[in-house]
Design a protein around this motif. Sequence first.
Motif, short mmCIF file in Angstrom:
data_model
loop_
_atom_site.label_atom_id
_atom_site.label_comp_id
_atom_site.label_asym_id
_atom_site.label_seq_id
_atom_site.Cartn_x
_atom_site.Cartn_y
_atom_site.Cartn_z
N GLU A 16 0.83 -1.20 0.00
CA GLU A 16 0.00 0.00 0.00
C GLU A 16 0.87 1.25 0.00
O GLU A 16 1.09 1.89 1.02
N PHE A 17 1.41 1.58 -1.17
CA PHE A 17 2.11 2.85 -1.32
C PHE A 17 1.97 3.32 -2.76
O PHE A 17 1.54 2.58 -3.64
N ASP A 18 2.33 4.59 -2.97
CA ASP A 18 2.36 5.16 -4.31
C ASP A 18 3.79 5.03 -4.80
O ASP A 18 4.70 5.69 -4.29
N MET A 19 4.01 4.16 -5.79
CA MET A 19 5.35 3.90 -6.29
C MET A 19 6.07 5.18 -6.70
O MET A 19 7.22 5.42 -6.35
N PRO A 105 2.83 -3.57 3.67
CA PRO A 105 2.12 -4.72 3.11
C PRO A 105 0.68 -4.79 3.59
O PRO A 105 0.39 -4.54 4.76
N ARG A 106 -0.21 -5.10 2.68
CA ARG A 106 -1.60 -5.29 3.07
C ARG A 106 -1.74 -6.64 3.76
O ARG A 106 -1.35 -7.67 3.19
N LEU A 137 11.07 -9.76 -7.16
CA LEU A 137 10.99 -10.78 -6.12
C LEU A 137 11.16 -10.16 -4.74
O LEU A 137 10.48 -10.56 -3.78
N GLU A 138 12.03 -9.17 -4.63
CA GLU A 138 12.23 -8.51 -3.34
C GLU A 138 10.94 -7.83 -2.88
O GLU A 138 10.55 -7.93 -1.71
N ARG A 139 10.25 -7.16 -3.78
CA ARG A 139 9.00 -6.50 -3.41
C ARG A 139 7.92 -7.52 -3.08
O ARG A 139 7.07 -7.27 -2.22
N LEU A 140 7.95 -8.67 -3.71
CA LEU A 140 7.03 -9.75 -3.32
C LEU A 140 7.33 -10.21 -1.90
O LEU A 140 6.41 -10.55 -1.14
N ARG A 141 8.60 -10.23 -1.53
CA ARG A 141 8.96 -10.57 -0.14
C ARG A 141 8.40 -9.53 0.82
O ARG A 141 7.90 -9.87 1.91
N TRP A 142 8.51 -8.27 0.45
CA TRP A 142 7.97 -7.22 1.32
C TRP A 142 6.48 -7.43 1.56
O TRP A 142 5.97 -7.14 2.64
#
Length: 238
Positions: A16-19, A105-106, A137-142
Amino acid sequence: MSIQAILFDLDGTFLEFDMVQELFPHYLRALTEWMSPYVPPERFVPALYAGTEAITHNDDGRQTNAEAFAAAFFARVEQPRELLEPVFEAFYREAFPALQHLARPRPAARRIVERAFALGYEVVIATNPYFPASATLERLRWANVADFPYHHITTYENSRAVKPTPRYYYDILELLGRGPAEALMVGDEAMDMAAGALGCLTYLVKSPATTAEAFNPPPTFQGDLEALEEVLVKLRAQ
């Protein structure tokens, strides 16, 4: 024709952020500093923007987004590709994870992905492919959803277009062997809802990046991630 595939956006949907407004300024500062021993900032930043712009306009299917970026970027930095690519790789491996503190993260993200797999859907991470696989993949971990056997994850190495161009969505559907009427796109922005123009169903999850603009076509469904679970169950029953 029933829904067989669920395409999930990542930034703004699971995170939940604005990239553009939140992550990108910190990312740009960190990457510029990391690369400064090789390319001065006054040369690096314009080259990075040129590479990003090349990805944005890469929609003729002739090259991947990574190739489009490289052609624009390396022509401007006056350093060989074979020297700088390992430096980029090291940044995403060693420095990019430190940006996790910016991510929110939601909580429902993991449960929704688990539910989609349990219901037998083909699950795709359909994030806008400006980043390499390592950063994706790192952002998926987040988001706490990295450890699933996704049918596909869009990255700049394996994509030949970006949202909201039709080619981006058609390439995913072709890879899955599915038609638009067999897919549901879940996201938080107009570029995600653009899949509806192809004939996909769409589900809008509001985030800081969601604007008040009129969606054309409007989302098929909208709500939070928690409410999406009911939709997934109903679609599977059809």
